[in-house]
Design a protein around this motif. Structure first.
Motif, PDB file in Angstrom:
ATOM      1  N   VAL A   1       0.869  -1.175   0.000  1.00 30.29           N
ATOM      2  CA  VAL A   1       0.000   0.000   0.000  1.00 30.29           C
ATOM      3  C   VAL A   1       0.906   1.225   0.000  1.00 30.29           C
ATOM      4  N   ILE A   2       0.678   2.118  -0.962  1.00 28.96           N
ATOM      5  CA  ILE A   2       1.351   3.416  -0.970  1.00 28.96           C
ATOM      6  C   ILE A   2       0.310   4.420  -0.514  1.00 28.96           C
ATOM      7  N   LEU A   3       0.558   5.029   0.628  1.00 30.21           N
ATOM      8  CA  LEU A   3      -0.443   5.808   1.338  1.00 30.21           C
ATOM      9  C   LEU A   3      -0.007   7.254   1.540  1.00 30.21           C
ATOM     10  N   ASP A   4      -0.835   8.167   1.078  1.00 30.03           N
ATOM     11  CA  ASP A   4      -0.616   9.590   1.337  1.00 30.03           C
ATOM     12  C   ASP A   4      -0.995   9.883   2.785  1.00 30.03           C
ATOM     13  N   VAL A   5      -0.194  10.664   3.467  1.00 31.40           N
ATOM     14  CA  VAL A   5      -0.481  11.002   4.860  1.00 31.40           C
ATOM     15  C   VAL A   5      -1.640  11.988   4.965  1.00 31.40           C
ATOM     16  N   ARG A   6      -1.661  12.952   4.071  1.00 26.65           N
ATOM     17  CA  ARG A   6      -2.687  14.001   4.141  1.00 26.65           C
ATOM     18  C   ARG A   6      -3.871  13.650   3.253  1.00 26.65           C
ATOM     19  N   LEU A   7      -4.839  12.992   3.856  1.00 25.55           N
ATOM     20  CA  LEU A   7      -6.075  12.649   3.161  1.00 25.55           C
ATOM     21  C   LEU A   7      -7.222  13.355   3.861  1.00 25.55           C
ATOM     22  N   PRO A   8      -8.253  13.748   3.119  1.00 21.84           N
ATOM     23  CA  PRO A   8      -9.415  14.358   3.768  1.00 21.84           C
ATOM     24  C   PRO A   8     -10.199  13.304   4.554  1.00 21.84           C
ATOM     25  N   HIS A   9     -10.913  13.726   5.540  1.00 22.74           N
ATOM     26  CA  HIS A   9     -11.789  12.884   6.372  1.00 22.74           C
ATOM     27  C   HIS A   9     -10.967  11.914   7.218  1.00 22.74           C
ATOM     28  N   MET A  10     -10.575  10.777   6.666  1.00 23.21           N
ATOM     29  CA  MET A  10      -9.779   9.786   7.388  1.00 23.21           C
ATOM     30  C   MET A  10      -8.340   9.938   6.927  1.00 23.21           C
ATOM     31  N   GLY A  11      -7.502  10.485   7.787  1.00 22.27           N
ATOM     32  CA  GLY A  11      -6.115  10.753   7.412  1.00 22.27           C
ATOM     33  C   GLY A  11      -5.259   9.509   7.337  1.00 22.27           C
ATOM     34  N   GLY A  12      -4.069   9.668   6.797  1.00 20.94           N
ATOM     35  CA  GLY A  12      -3.151   8.560   6.612  1.00 20.94           C
ATOM     36  C   GLY A  12      -2.755   7.866   7.901  1.00 20.94           C
ATOM     37  N   HIS A  13      -2.627   8.618   8.999  1.00 20.30           N
ATOM     38  CA  HIS A  13      -2.282   8.004  10.280  1.00 20.30           C
ATOM     39  C   HIS A  13      -3.349   6.973  10.666  1.00 20.30           C
ATOM     40  N   GLU A  14      -4.607   7.356  10.549  1.00 24.86           N
ATOM     41  CA  GLU A  14      -5.701   6.457  10.918  1.00 24.86           C
ATOM     42  C   GLU A  14      -5.789   5.273   9.959  1.00 24.86           C
ATOM     43  N   VAL A  15      -5.589   5.517   8.675  1.00 28.40           N
ATOM     44  CA  VAL A  15      -5.610   4.429   7.692  1.00 28.40           C
ATOM     45  C   VAL A  15      -4.501   3.430   8.012  1.00 28.40           C
ATOM     46  N   ALA A  16      -3.304   3.910   8.297  1.00 27.65           N
ATOM     47  CA  ALA A  16      -2.179   3.027   8.612  1.00 27.65           C
ATOM     48  C   ALA A  16      -2.474   2.194   9.852  1.00 27.65           C
ATOM     49  N   ARG A  17      -2.984   2.813  10.898  1.00 31.68           N
ATOM     50  CA  ARG A  17      -3.320   2.069  12.125  1.00 31.68           C
ATOM     51  C   ARG A  17      -4.353   0.983  11.832  1.00 31.68           C
ATOM     52  N   THR A  18      -5.350   1.324  11.019  1.00 29.19           N
ATOM     53  CA  THR A  18      -6.401   0.368  10.685  1.00 29.19           C
ATOM     54  C   THR A  18      -5.850  -0.788   9.863  1.00 29.19           C
ATOM     55  N   LEU A  19      -4.995  -0.498   8.895  1.00 29.08           N
ATOM     56  CA  LEU A  19      -4.374  -1.559   8.092  1.00 29.08           C
ATOM     57  C   LEU A  19      -3.561  -2.509   8.969  1.00 29.08           C
ATOM     58  N   HIS A  20      -2.779  -1.963   9.884  1.00 31.82           N
ATOM     59  CA  HIS A  20      -1.927  -2.781  10.753  1.00 31.82           C
ATOM     60  C   HIS A  20      -2.757  -3.631  11.720  1.00 31.82           C
ATOM     61  N   ALA A  21      -3.899  -3.115  12.155  1.00 29.16           N
ATOM     62  CA  ALA A  21      -4.714  -3.812  13.158  1.00 29.16           C
ATOM     63  C   ALA A  21      -5.610  -4.897  12.566  1.00 29.16           C
ATOM     64  N   ASP A  22      -5.876  -4.832  11.280  1.00 30.15           N
ATOM     65  CA  ASP A  22      -6.793  -5.767  10.643  1.00 30.15           C
ATOM     66  C   ASP A  22      -6.015  -7.004  10.179  1.00 30.15           C
ATOM     67  N   PRO A  23      -6.411  -8.210  10.617  1.00 31.22           N
ATOM     68  CA  PRO A  23      -5.690  -9.420  10.195  1.00 31.22           C
ATOM     69  C   PRO A  23      -5.685  -9.624   8.679  1.00 31.22           C
ATOM     70  N   ARG A  24      -6.651  -9.081   7.980  1.00 34.98           N
ATOM     71  CA  ARG A  24      -6.698  -9.234   6.525  1.00 34.98           C
ATOM     72  C   ARG A  24      -5.622  -8.409   5.832  1.00 34.98           C
ATOM     73  N   THR A  25      -5.175  -7.326   6.464  1.00 37.40           N
ATOM     74  CA  THR A  25      -4.235  -6.402   5.816  1.00 37.40           C
ATOM     75  C   THR A  25      -2.938  -6.183   6.598  1.00 37.40           C
ATOM     76  N   SER A  26      -2.806  -6.801   7.749  1.00 40.18           N
ATOM     77  CA  SER A  26      -1.630  -6.543   8.589  1.00 40.18           C
ATOM     78  C   SER A  26      -0.326  -6.992   7.942  1.00 40.18           C
TER      79      SER A  26
END
Length: 120
Positions: free
Chosen positions: A51-76
């Motif tokens: 995943v190539i992820l921009d940090v500055r995203l509207p609504h749900m920012g990159g920090h939150e997206v990264a945390r969610t990806l790491h926490a989800d067993p499907r995407t960790s």
């Protein structure tokens, strides 16, 4: 070897399209998303290798997206590369496999693909 599967999550269309163009030229299977929410949905439905992820995203920012990806067993297991114009101190708290600084060049994207393939 199968094509690396890459998901680009970037809200700026020009940057998203340029990344997709470079990645496709490097024989990657690319999907794109213009928001954190849609990117997470794509990642959960068919987890990419990278995943190539921009940090500055509207609504749900990159920090939150990264945390969610790491926490989800499907995407960790997905490798994560952050792309940003921000200073290191603003993104150092995101657990990632690399950083792609904007503005980037094709050679920078090639380096990221080599990371994905286990090269140096």
């Amino acid at each position: 070897m199968t094509e690396p599967r890459v998901l680009v999550i970037e809200d700026e269309r020009d940057v998203r399209d340029l990344l997709a163009h470079y990645l496709e030229g490097l024989h990657c299977a690319v999907r794109t998303a213009d928001s954190g929410e849609s990117g997470l949905e794509l990642a959960r439905d068919d987890p990419p290798d990278l995943v190539i992820l921009d940090v500055r995203l509207p609504h749900m920012g990159g920090h939150e997206v990264a945390r969610t990806l790491h926490a989800d067993p499907r995407t960790s297991h997905c490798k994560l590369v952050i792309t940003s114009v921000l200073d290191m101190e603003d993104i150092c708290d995101i657990e990632s496999d690399g950083i792609l600084h904007k503005p980037f060049r094709r050679a920078d994207v090639e380096r990221i693909v080599k990371l994905l393939q286990g090269g140096r």
